[in-house]
Design an enzyme around this catalytic site. Structure first.
Site, PDB file in Angstrom:
ATOM      1  CG  HIS A  48      -1.610   1.561   0.728  1.00 38.80           C
ATOM      2  ND1 HIS A  48      -2.866   1.839   0.531  1.00 38.80           N
ATOM      3  CD2 HIS A  48      -1.472   2.071   2.789  1.00 38.80           C
ATOM      4  CE1 HIS A  48      -2.866   3.314   0.792  1.00 38.80           C
ATOM      5  NE2 HIS A  48      -2.270   3.627   1.821  1.00 38.80           N
ATOM      6  CG  HIS A  72       0.865   6.898   4.626  1.00 40.44           C
ATOM      7  ND1 HIS A  72       1.085   6.428   3.378  1.00 40.44           N
ATOM      8  CD2 HIS A  72      -0.514   6.093   4.817  1.00 40.44           C
ATOM      9  CE1 HIS A  72       0.231   4.867   3.107  1.00 40.44           C
ATOM     10  NE2 HIS A  72      -1.068   5.686   3.502  1.00 40.44           N
ATOM     11  CD  GLU A  76      -3.823   5.092  11.357  1.00 39.42           C
ATOM     12  OE1 GLU A  76      -5.033   4.255  11.601  1.00 39.42           O
ATOM     13  OE2 GLU A  76      -3.315   5.008  10.953  1.00 39.42           O
ATOM     14  CG  ASP A  77      -1.903   0.771  10.765  1.00 39.17           C
ATOM     15  OD1 ASP A  77      -2.713   0.939  12.025  1.00 39.17           O
ATOM     16  OD2 ASP A  77      -1.778   1.356   9.463  1.00 39.17           O
TER      17      ASP A  77
END
Length: 487
Positions: A48, A72, A76-77
């Site tokens: 991705h 990006h 967050e992940d």
């Protein structure tokens, strides 16, 4: 098309080989931190961010933006932090990643969504590259939406068409806008999409010969006059036709279903080409628009003319320079092509100085605290159907549908709104609650000594700015009266 790391490397090195080592380092960092994570498709997660970065490389994004695209989702992940990225790379990349990262600390589900969308929209104030990364992030997610549940497909498609499509439009990024809205439409109304797609394919096939004949004839005429040119057939996409059918009733009433792009060397050749085309094909005068003299509010420039073919078919011709054509496809990102090194400063300056929506976002963000209310107002005042009216000097002013002269006056300047006593539209006196229409020419009459009861204006305007300024004017007037009486 399946993008590989080698595809990405080749693309980046074609225009920015010097900074490839840093970009490669960002890729390896992202790959190691996302190791073991899978997408809904079953692919490794790194696919991705790699695709998002590849899209950016296609528009020649700078190395900081490419690195941020690769990273990006890292904050967050994964276990990565802002400080990690800042230390490993640089503060600009860390800020870009932080700007793209979703808000996860809010507790209330619905407000979390609104706050996230608000962050996406308002990030353009700080750095337009954040929005550009988010647009490509959403584009790749839309391209792989088939792996989500039907419910999530509909939710994501609706959010895309309501928020991301208008954002792409406002920065002039038509290539991304068109693909996003067509992918969204495909999931929101699949049956309508398929039916319309079949009709358009038939129309395109039936008119290929007419278009090719016109292209050959126009090219020959322009070459005979010494005008170097490139001509391309142009077909209206499915969603654009669907929107037009709402007002045009049937597909046969749409005049620009098929067309021709004429790309020439300079502005002078644009007008010479127009003269030559009209000499060979009679124009439909009411469909002529000159966006070179007066660009659209997203800086799109071109001449549009609709002409009759030899068999009385209507064809729209768009005439522009190579630079205008690039801006028509890439919008604000075209500055990367023009000057990769200084592009960001130019992009941000252009937005702040020339794009009306930028100022509107800043005004709404500063005056509205509640996230949901902010999103609702953005949708209603910026992202819904807009009208385009003109000042007496010909400047195009963008307003929400159903706006009145009050909204127009306050959009121009607060003092003009505060001192407005009358309005003239298309050389005719109109009441201040007159509902403006696209292409209206508006003149505001002001008098700073006249008294007007503005308390009656609040229900005669639609924009937040107008209502806010009227309330401020009323409060200030009341305060002055109170001070006067106390004396």
């Amino acid at each position: 098309m399946e993008i590989t790391f080698e595809d990405f490397k080749k693309k980046v090195c074609s225009y920015n080989k010097k900074n490839w080592p840093m970009v490669e380092s960002a890729y390896k960092y992202a790959e190691s931190h996302h190791k073991g994570q899978k997408r809904a498709s079953g692919e490794d997660y790194i696919i991705h961010p790699l695709n998002v970065a590849y899209c950016l490389a296609n528009v020649k994004a700078d190395s900081d933006t490419l690195c941020a695209a690769l990273l990006h989702d890292a904050i967050e992940d994964t276990e990565s932090t802002y400080e990690d990225i800042k230390k490993k790379f640089n503060p600009i990349i860390a800020d870009l990643v932080d700007g793209v990262t979703k808000i996860t600390s809010l507790e209330v589900g619905k407000d979390k969504e609104s706050a996230n969308l608000r962050k996406v929209i308002t990030s353009i104030k700080k750095d337009t590259r954040i929005v550009i990364i988010k647009l490509f992030d959403r584009l790749h997610n839309m391209r792989t939406l088939q792996y989500k549940s039907k419910k999530r497909q509909q939710e994501i498609a609706l959010e895309t068409i309501e928020i991301y499509v208008p954002m792409a439009y406002y920065i002039g990024f038509f290539d991304v806008k068109d693909e996003l809205e067509n992918l969204s439409f495909k999931y929101l109304k699949p049956d309508v999409y398929k039916e319309l797609e079949l009709k358009l394919n038939t129309i395109h096939n039936d008119n290929k010969k007419i278009l090719n004949n016109m292209i050959n004839k126009i090219k020959l005429e322009l070459n005979n006059e010494g005008i170097k040119c490139r001509l391309e057939p142009r077909f209206k996409d499915v969603y654009s036709v669907h929107k037009k059918m709402i007002t045009h009733n049937t597909i046969d009433n749409i005049h620009d279903l098929i067309g021709i792009n004429v790309i020439v060397k300079n502005i002078k050749d644009c007008y010479l080409a127009l003269m030559i085309i009209h000499r060979n094909y009679p124009p439909l005068n009411q469909k002529f628009k000159d966006f070179i003299v007066k660009p659209k509010t997203n800086m799109y420039r071109s001449i549009h003319t609709t002409v009759f073919t030899d068999n009385n078919r209507l064809i729209q011709v768009q005439i522009k320079t190579k630079e205008m054509d690039m801006i028509a496809h890439l919008g604000i990102t075209s500055y990367w092509h023009a000057n990769n090194r200084k592009a960001f400063n130019t992009m941000q300056q252009e937005l702040e100085e020339h794009y009306q929506f930028f100022k509107s976002i800043k005004e709404l963000d500063s005056s509205i605290k509640d996230n949901q209310e902010f999103i609702n107002l953005i949708k209603r005042e910026l992202f819904q159907t807009n009208i385009y009216v003109r000042t007496t000097a010909g400047e195009i002013i963008e307003l929400p549908e159903y706006s009145t002269p009050i909204d127009f006056a306050y959009k121009i300047h607060s003092d003009i709104g505060d001192n407005m006593v009358a309005c003239i539209v298309n050389d005719v006196n109109v009441p201040i609650d007159y509902v403006l229409k696209s292409d209206d020419r508006v003149r505001i009459i002001t008098d700073n000594k006249a008294y007007v009861d503005k308390s009656t204006w609040l229900d005669k305007c639609v924009t937040t700015k107008a209502k806010k300024k009227i309330n401020e004017f009323i409060r200030e007037k009341e305060l002055k009266e109170k001070e006067k009486n106390n004396k």
